[in-house]
Design an enzyme around this catalytic site. Structure first.
Site, PDB file in Angstrom:
ATOM      1  N   SER A   1      33.437   1.395   0.847  1.00 54.35           N
ATOM      2  CA  SER A   1      34.093   2.434   0.052  1.00 54.35           C
ATOM      3  C   SER A   1      34.943   3.425   0.833  1.00 54.35           C
ATOM      4  CB  SER A   1      33.045   3.210  -0.754  1.00 54.35           C
ATOM      5  OG  SER A   1      32.492   2.384  -1.745  1.00 54.35           O
TER       6      SER A   1
ATOM      7  N   SER B   1      35.178   3.145  -3.184  1.00 56.04           N
ATOM      8  CA  SER B   1      35.016   4.212  -4.151  1.00 56.04           C
ATOM      9  C   SER B   1      35.539   5.561  -3.681  1.00 56.04           C
ATOM     10  CB  SER B   1      33.535   4.350  -4.517  1.00 56.04           C
ATOM     11  OG  SER B   1      32.776   4.747  -3.398  1.00 56.04           O
TER      12      SER B   1
ATOM     13  N   LYS C   1      34.169  14.338  -1.710  1.00 55.89           N
ATOM     14  CA  LYS C   1      34.109  13.278  -2.720  1.00 55.89           C
ATOM     15  C   LYS C   1      33.160  13.671  -3.847  1.00 55.89           C
ATOM     16  CE  LYS C   1      33.075   8.284  -2.932  1.00 55.89           C
ATOM     17  NZ  LYS C   1      32.701   7.117  -2.102  1.00 55.89           N
TER      18      LYS C   1
END
Length: 466
Positions: A173, A149, A74
């Site tokens: 997230s 996210s 990520k």
């Protein structure tokens, strides 16, 4: 014959061990899919093709359950010498000076990094729409958001652009994008996975965790990611054995609490979400577990306290004065309120949340797990959260959409998304199971039992881009 991307991460690693396929072949397969499919999905913000192939070529002695398997990182996590934007145009030319220790662990386990997956600005929104890359879309309907996210990570796995992915979770997230992309995601216990060497622990809301199509893949990835470093503020209770072993272990008969009343005032739970919740309850009962209705362990009076902390955490990333105009409207709005929050107000908010957690755990610790919806609505259209352009309205939509997951970031409990339901439109809707602190093993065993009873989460179902 199955394509490489039809295989689970563990199946790919087994094929490498048997010398039936090489890490280079697997890597090339995924890089080709990323090139062809990612423009539709928006999973990656950076593709490190040459680096990935070099990593794959260096893997010569198969060892470990994920050896030779591609796992993207990520774009909130540091990978040395690779650009990192944190989802923000204000960091467009920044290159990471070091590796996060979780990245080191993944490399040492023989996984291959295909690139960096998209994340919203500083990981703050629950949808992944930025100024540095295209929106991340759920592969089940490309008009809809992949959530956030870890939206890019989930989109990559659901589109078959990676067999599993590293994500992180500060207010849902991992679980939110797992729900809207039809995946199994684990938010581990606070302190299970270090953020060293640079990213601070602070209030302990955030943690790294895995996103995958199967429970066993996610458990194996958690085994690799779990570690601590000197200076970590939080340490999870020790776990005996491997998490992967828990995926093959019967959970026994469990007591499972449930509730579906959101903590955020004025929030309505969509009928499709309630259908998923009720169906999951029936599945658990058919498997022999006792499912008990309880009152929500947290009250709506705590929402303002969490919001106070979220405002403050929006200010953690430094932004040069001459780049602040590049911030997205929501981020600028959050930071304005964060910088106006006095330190005593922040500490009072954290104190209130800790007191509430102590009281809530007196209730939930009487059960082996707690079942709730993951999000309150089916996947939302791309652009839906920012309709009208008012950041305050956007934030209210976020709070109502993600009204369930952040509770377990506050408490530090482990929680997972189970992808058990698709509505009449073919959109995935997950449910959430939370466990006792340190109880990832029980959640993994229970989730694997449900997965097996269903004949796999996806069955014969595949996203259109597959």
């Amino acid at each position: 014959m199955a394509h490489i991307h039809d295989l689970t991460a563990l199946e790919q690693a087994e094929a490498v061990r048997r010398r039936e396929i090489s890490p280079v072949e697997i890597t090339r397969h995924y890089l080709d899919r990323v090139e062809r499919i990612d423009p539709q999905v928006g999973a990656f913000v950076t593709v490190t093709a040459e680096r990935a192939l070099a990593q794959a070529r260096d893997l010569t002695e198969p060892s470990g359950p994920l050896y030779g398997v591609p796992i993207p990182i990520k774009d909130l996590n540091l990978v040395k010498d690779v650009p990192i934007s944190f989802g923000s145009a204000t960091y467009a030319d920044f290159v990471a000076p070091v590796d996060d220790t979780v990245v080191e662990r993944l490399r040492e386990a023989g996984t291959v990094m295909l690139g960096k997956t998209a994340t919203p600005e500083f990981g703050l929104p629950c949808y992944t729409e930025t100024s540095v890359s295209p929106p991340s879309r759920t592969p089940w309907d490309l008009t809809r958001s992949a959530g956030g996210s870890s939206g890019g990570a989930a989109a990559a796995v659901a589109a078959g652009l990676a067999p599993a992915a590293q994500g992180s979770d500060g207010a849902g997230s991992i679980r939110i994008p797992s729900s809207v992309c039809g995946l199994f995601g684990i938010k581990p216990t606070r302190g299970r996975v270090s953020f060293a060497p640079i990213i601070p622990d602070l209030a302990g809301l955030s943690t790294n965790g895995p996103i995958a199509r199967t429970v066993a893949d996610a458990a194996a990835l958690l085994d690799v990611m779990a570690h601590n470093n000197p200076g970590d503020l939080y340490l999870a209770p020790p776990h005996e054995g491997t998490f992967l072993a828990c995926a093959t272990r019967e959970p026994g008969r469990l007591r499972i609490a449930r509730y579906a009343e959101p903590v955020v005032p004025g929030t309505q739970v969509h009928p499709d979400v309630l259908t998923a919740y009720e169906a999951a309850s029936k599945t658990l009962e058919r498997l022999g577990h006792e499912v008990v209705d309880i009152d929500p362990p947290y009250g709506p009076d705590l929402v303002p306290q969490f919001v106070t902390m979220w405002f403050a955490f929006a200010c953690v990333h430094p932004v040069a004065l001459d780049r602040q105009h590049l911030l997205r409207p929501l981020t600028a709005w959050l930071r304005e309120r964060g910088f106006a929050t006095p330190a005593p107000a922040f500490l009072q908010a954290q104190s209130s949340l800790q007191l509430a957690t102590r009281l809530a755990l007196m209730v939930t610790d009487a059960y082996d797990a707690v079942l709730t919806p993951t999000v309150t609505e089916p996947p939302r259209p791309v652009g839906w959260f920012e309709e009208g352009g008012d950041p305050e309205q956007t934030f209210e939509r976020m709070k109502r959409f993600a009204a369930f997951p952040a509770i377990y970031n506050v408490s530090g409990q482990p929680a997972v998304n189970l992808p058990l339901h698709w509505n009449a439109e073919g959109l995935p809707i997950g449910v959430m199971l939370a466990g006792r602190v340190g109880g990832e093993g029980t959640l993994i065993s229970l989730s694997a039992q449900v997965e097996a009873a269903r004949g796999g989460f996806w069955g014969d179902r595949r996203p259109p881009v597959w």
